[in-house]
Design a protein around this motif. Sequence first.
Motif, mmCIF file in Angstrom:
data_model
loop_
_atom_site.group_PDB
_atom_site.id
_atom_site.type_symbol
_atom_site.label_atom_id
_atom_site.label_comp_id
_atom_site.label_asym_id
_atom_site.label_seq_id
_atom_site.Cartn_x
_atom_site.Cartn_y
_atom_site.Cartn_z
ATOM 1 N N THR A 151 7.679 5.139 -3.487
ATOM 2 C CA THR A 151 7.757 4.443 -4.770
ATOM 3 C C THR A 151 9.056 3.698 -5.023
ATOM 4 O O THR A 151 9.093 2.795 -5.853
ATOM 5 C CB THR A 151 7.549 5.455 -5.927
ATOM 6 O OG1 THR A 151 8.480 6.534 -5.757
ATOM 7 C CG2 THR A 151 6.144 6.006 -5.923
ATOM 8 N N HIS A 152 10.133 4.043 -4.310
ATOM 9 C CA HIS A 152 11.396 3.373 -4.630
ATOM 10 C C HIS A 152 11.636 2.139 -3.773
ATOM 11 O O HIS A 152 12.652 1.471 -3.896
ATOM 12 C CB HIS A 152 12.583 4.346 -4.503
ATOM 13 C CG HIS A 152 13.147 4.458 -3.126
ATOM 14 N ND1 HIS A 152 12.752 5.408 -2.232
ATOM 15 C CD2 HIS A 152 14.092 3.724 -2.484
ATOM 16 C CE1 HIS A 152 13.433 5.263 -1.099
ATOM 17 N NE2 HIS A 152 14.244 4.261 -1.227
ATOM 18 N N ALA B 111 0.839 -1.204 0.000
ATOM 19 C CA ALA B 111 0.000 0.000 0.000
ATOM 20 C C ALA B 111 0.872 1.252 0.000
ATOM 21 O O ALA B 111 0.571 2.231 -0.691
ATOM 22 C CB ALA B 111 -0.924 0.002 1.221
ATOM 23 N N ALA B 112 1.960 1.212 0.760
ATOM 24 C CA ALA B 112 2.822 2.396 0.901
ATOM 25 C C ALA B 112 3.357 2.888 -0.435
ATOM 26 O O ALA B 112 3.533 4.091 -0.637
ATOM 27 C CB ALA B 112 3.988 2.086 1.842
ATOM 28 N N VAL C 134 10.238 4.526 4.798
ATOM 29 C CA VAL C 134 8.942 4.527 4.112
ATOM 30 C C VAL C 134 8.058 5.661 4.626
ATOM 31 O O VAL C 134 7.407 6.367 3.848
ATOM 32 C CB VAL C 134 8.234 3.166 4.293
ATOM 33 C CG1 VAL C 134 6.828 3.211 3.701
ATOM 34 C CG2 VAL C 134 9.037 2.048 3.640
ATOM 35 N N LEU C 135 8.044 5.866 5.937
ATOM 36 C CA LEU C 135 7.228 6.937 6.525
ATOM 37 C C LEU C 135 7.655 8.301 6.002
ATOM 38 O O LEU C 135 6.813 9.170 5.746
ATOM 39 C CB LEU C 135 7.323 6.900 8.054
ATOM 40 C CG LEU C 135 6.736 5.665 8.754
ATOM 41 C CD1 LEU C 135 6.930 5.781 10.263
ATOM 42 C CD2 LEU C 135 5.266 5.480 8.421
ATOM 43 N N LYS C 136 8.964 8.495 5.849
ATOM 44 C CA LYS C 136 9.458 9.782 5.332
ATOM 45 C C LYS C 136 8.958 10.029 3.914
ATOM 46 O O LYS C 136 8.664 11.161 3.540
ATOM 47 C CB LYS C 136 10.991 9.801 5.372
ATOM 48 C CG LYS C 136 11.544 9.949 6.774
ATOM 49 C CD LYS C 136 13.075 9.947 6.773
ATOM 50 C CE LYS C 136 13.613 10.088 8.192
ATOM 51 N NZ LYS C 136 15.093 10.078 8.226
ATOM 52 N N GLU C 137 8.867 8.971 3.137
ATOM 53 C CA GLU C 137 8.389 9.116 1.757
ATOM 54 C C GLU C 137 6.877 9.325 1.713
ATOM 55 O O GLU C 137 6.354 9.925 0.785
ATOM 56 C CB GLU C 137 8.785 7.883 0.949
ATOM 57 C CG GLU C 137 10.300 7.739 0.808
ATOM 58 C CD GLU C 137 10.698 6.480 0.079
ATOM 59 O OE1 GLU C 137 9.871 5.552 -0.009
ATOM 60 O OE2 GLU C 137 11.828 6.413 -0.416
ATOM 61 N N MET C 138 6.173 8.820 2.735
ATOM 62 C CA MET C 138 4.710 8.928 2.784
ATOM 63 C C MET C 138 4.218 10.223 3.424
ATOM 64 O O MET C 138 3.018 10.488 3.425
ATOM 65 C CB MET C 138 4.131 7.754 3.591
ATOM 66 C CG MET C 138 4.182 6.404 2.937
ATOM 67 S SD MET C 138 3.469 5.145 4.046
ATOM 68 C CE MET C 138 1.784 5.753 4.234
#
Length: 214
Positions: free
Chosen positions: A55-56, A48-49, A131-135
């Motif tokens: 995306t990477h 989901a993330a 992942v949280l930083k990208e979200m």
Amino acid sequence: GHLVKPFYGFYVIVTPEHKKAVAPPPILILDKMIKHLGLPYYLGLLSAAKYYEATHQSLMETQVITTKALQIKKIGKHRIRFIVNKFTEKIPTQDLKTPQGPVKMSTPEATVFDLIRYHKRAAGFSHVATVLKEMVNSIDTKKLNRIADIYNDTPLAQRVGYLLETQLSGLSLGALNKWLKNKECTLVRLSGKRSGQELDRNKKWHIIRDIDVE
């Protein structure tokens, strides 16, 4: 070679563009397949993330949350991992549009809670932090309380608040902190383990940092 059978009674036509992978991508058959099993579900965690700007992050499997323990399913060159969550039907979702119809996917806020709750399935806390930083631009912190109410898991909410505040900047977490103030918070280890080296303590979120999150 024109059909694959992921589950008894459920057949999938392998169209020419998917011949090399021996089966279509799981996202195209997921909704119909899980409905065939009669189970609630949602696309979650790292799967989901990636639709919320993470995306990477490479992922070799599709992660699906449901209420029944199912073995990892290999369909052609694809792999689906099923993760059990008794709250599956209560977790807020939104539709992900695909050429074969919508697929249920956890909201950004629910994805945050699940990434931390199932951090071992997401390659550990350091990877989750990335992942949280990208979200970050997808997260509405005012909606975190709804997920906290569903899980009603104080240590989980403490870890969510701590990681969001220490790993991201510019987020307003007052609502989640207020939610915790109505609970009986005790000191919990970030790792979830019962023992280990204590690096420092965070008084606001009542967290003992016993692992480095990089």
